[in-house]
Scaffold this motif. Structure first.
Motif, PDB file in Angstrom:
ATOM      1  N   UNK A 198      42.258  45.183  34.914  1.00  0.00           N
ATOM      2  CA  UNK A 198      42.137  46.606  34.434  1.00  0.00           C
ATOM      3  C   UNK A 198      43.425  47.152  34.307  1.00  0.00           C
ATOM      4  N   UNK A 199      44.363  46.927  35.244  1.00  0.00           N
ATOM      5  CA  UNK A 199      45.812  47.329  35.312  1.00  0.00           C
ATOM      6  C   UNK A 199      46.752  46.678  34.400  1.00  0.00           C
ATOM      7  N   UNK A 200      46.676  45.383  34.350  1.00  0.00           N
ATOM      8  CA  UNK A 200      47.726  44.508  33.861  1.00  0.00           C
ATOM      9  C   UNK A 200      47.368  44.378  32.170  1.00  0.00           C
ATOM     10  N   UNK A 219      38.924  34.167  43.925  1.00  0.00           N
ATOM     11  CA  UNK A 219      39.671  35.454  44.094  1.00  0.00           C
ATOM     12  C   UNK A 219      38.620  36.454  43.854  1.00  0.00           C
ATOM     13  N   UNK A 220      38.675  37.463  45.057  1.00  0.00           N
ATOM     14  CA  UNK A 220      37.652  38.451  45.208  1.00  0.00           C
ATOM     15  C   UNK A 220      37.406  38.929  43.457  1.00  0.00           C
ATOM     16  N   UNK A 221      36.138  39.158  43.299  1.00  0.00           N
ATOM     17  CA  UNK A 221      35.668  39.816  42.008  1.00  0.00           C
ATOM     18  C   UNK A 221      36.441  41.310  41.972  1.00  0.00           C
ATOM     19  N   UNK A 222      36.441  42.061  43.086  1.00  0.00           N
ATOM     20  CA  UNK A 222      37.040  43.327  43.018  1.00  0.00           C
ATOM     21  C   UNK A 222      38.455  43.216  42.628  1.00  0.00           C
ATOM     22  N   UNK A 223      39.294  42.371  43.331  1.00  0.00           N
ATOM     23  CA  UNK A 223      40.764  42.308  42.878  1.00  0.00           C
ATOM     24  C   UNK A 223      41.014  41.887  41.677  1.00  0.00           C
ATOM     25  N   UNK A 224      40.038  40.753  41.053  1.00  0.00           N
ATOM     26  CA  UNK A 224      40.678  40.316  39.807  1.00  0.00           C
ATOM     27  C   UNK A 224      40.295  41.570  38.728  1.00  0.00           C
ATOM     28  N   UNK A 225      39.122  42.018  38.917  1.00  0.00           N
ATOM     29  CA  UNK A 225      38.698  43.170  37.942  1.00  0.00           C
ATOM     30  C   UNK A 225      40.142  44.270  37.966  1.00  0.00           C
ATOM     31  N   UNK A 226      40.395  44.390  39.211  1.00  0.00           N
ATOM     32  CA  UNK A 226      41.433  45.716  39.365  1.00  0.00           C
ATOM     33  C   UNK A 226      42.681  45.037  38.741  1.00  0.00           C
ATOM     34  N   UNK A 227      42.858  43.882  39.106  1.00  0.00           N
ATOM     35  CA  UNK A 227      44.160  43.299  38.224  1.00  0.00           C
ATOM     36  C   UNK A 227      44.079  43.074  36.799  1.00  0.00           C
TER      37      UNK A 227
END
Ligand SMILES: CCCCCc1ccc(-c2ccc(S(=O)(=O)CCO)cc2)cc1[C@H]1C[C@H]1c1ccccn1
Length: 240
Positions: free
Chosen positions: A215-217, A205-213
């Protein structure tokens, strides 16, 4: 008593995870960066990739008034409450009851666009340990969740991606007995929580997507879970 084939692994992983959780973010070497703060809650992560996949270890510390470590671990471990506080769950079931303190779970998490849906199989163990700072103080309580294989849930169903995780929730109860010798009430207790988690997202999964998820979750999860325990416990006798 015949030992289950996982008993030795559970014991080893629990001991190792408790030792790691006890290390402050200062001690486990540099590299921990604070990424979320909310009142007493501090969330740290380390940027780490395995085979090009983001697996950023996470360590959160939080102090919550009015509840005990036993209560926090009880509501985290027990399956009957899980849908109440784990909002990213689509489905959960207990695959195997190894003993009253060790269960095997299957969890299907809600799809998080644009990544594909994830599921996980893990054993979960709850344990209390003597408080080595204060012999006659309340015990330390912990729940450790560790991915495991299970023949009924092979990780290749095609539709969902199997993730791998190690999670340790470590709770220390702090009691400030009332001066006048009155019985201890919820105003006299608080719980120091350390939550450590490493989630390998399985397929790419894209690193940017994972880190955003993450950070939020994660902050949402810990705030929601601790609020749930406070609400469930407030009108019940204290579980030390
Ligand atoms: C593209 C996203 C891929 C990863 C999705 C995913 C799956 C499981 C998990 C997870 C599974 C178990 C646990 S637990 O602590 O054992 C409690 C029992 O449920 C905790 C977190 C996390 C995440 C990541 C969303 C992120 C996220 C973070 C905190 C809560 C929910 N979602």
């Amino acid at each position: 008593m015949v030992q289950h084939h996982l008993t030795a692994e559970v014991d080893a992983v629990v001991k190792q995870q408790v030792a790691m959780a006890r290390l402050g973010v200062g001690e486990c070497g540099t590299g921990w960066q604070l990424f979320a703060e909310d009142g007493e809650m501090r969330m740290y992560r380390r940027e780490q990739e395995v085979d090009g996949m983001v697996v950023d270890p996470l360590k959160a510390v939080h102090t919550v008034k009015g509840i005990t470590g036993h209560e926090v671990c009880h509501y985290f471990f027990s399956p009957q409450y899980r849908y109440d506080w784990e909002t990213t769950l689509e489905h959960m079931n207990v695959v195997e009851t190894i003993s009253e303190d060790t269960l095997v779970f299957y969890q299907l998490h809600k799809r998080i666009w644009p990544a594909s849906q994830r599921d996980v199989v893990f054993w979960s163990h709850i344990r209390h340990l003597p408080n080595d700072q204060d012999r006659d103080g309340p015990h330390i309580w912990t729940v450790v969740n560790q991915s495991t294989e299970h023949p009924e849930y092979p990780g290749c169903s095609g539709k969902t991606v199997r993730i791998y995780l190690t999670v340790c929730l470590l709770c220390q109860t702090i009691v400030n007995p009332p001066k006048d010798g009155a019985p201890i009430s919820r105003n006299d207790i608080s719980c120091k929580i350390t939550y450590c988690s490493v989630v390998n997202p399985g397929g790419w999964a894209p690193a940017s997507v994972l880190r955003a998820v993450y950070k939020r979750e994660y902050p949402k999860f810990l705030k929601r879970f601790t609020a749930y325990v406070i609400n469930q416990s407030k009108n019940k006798p204290i579980m030390f």
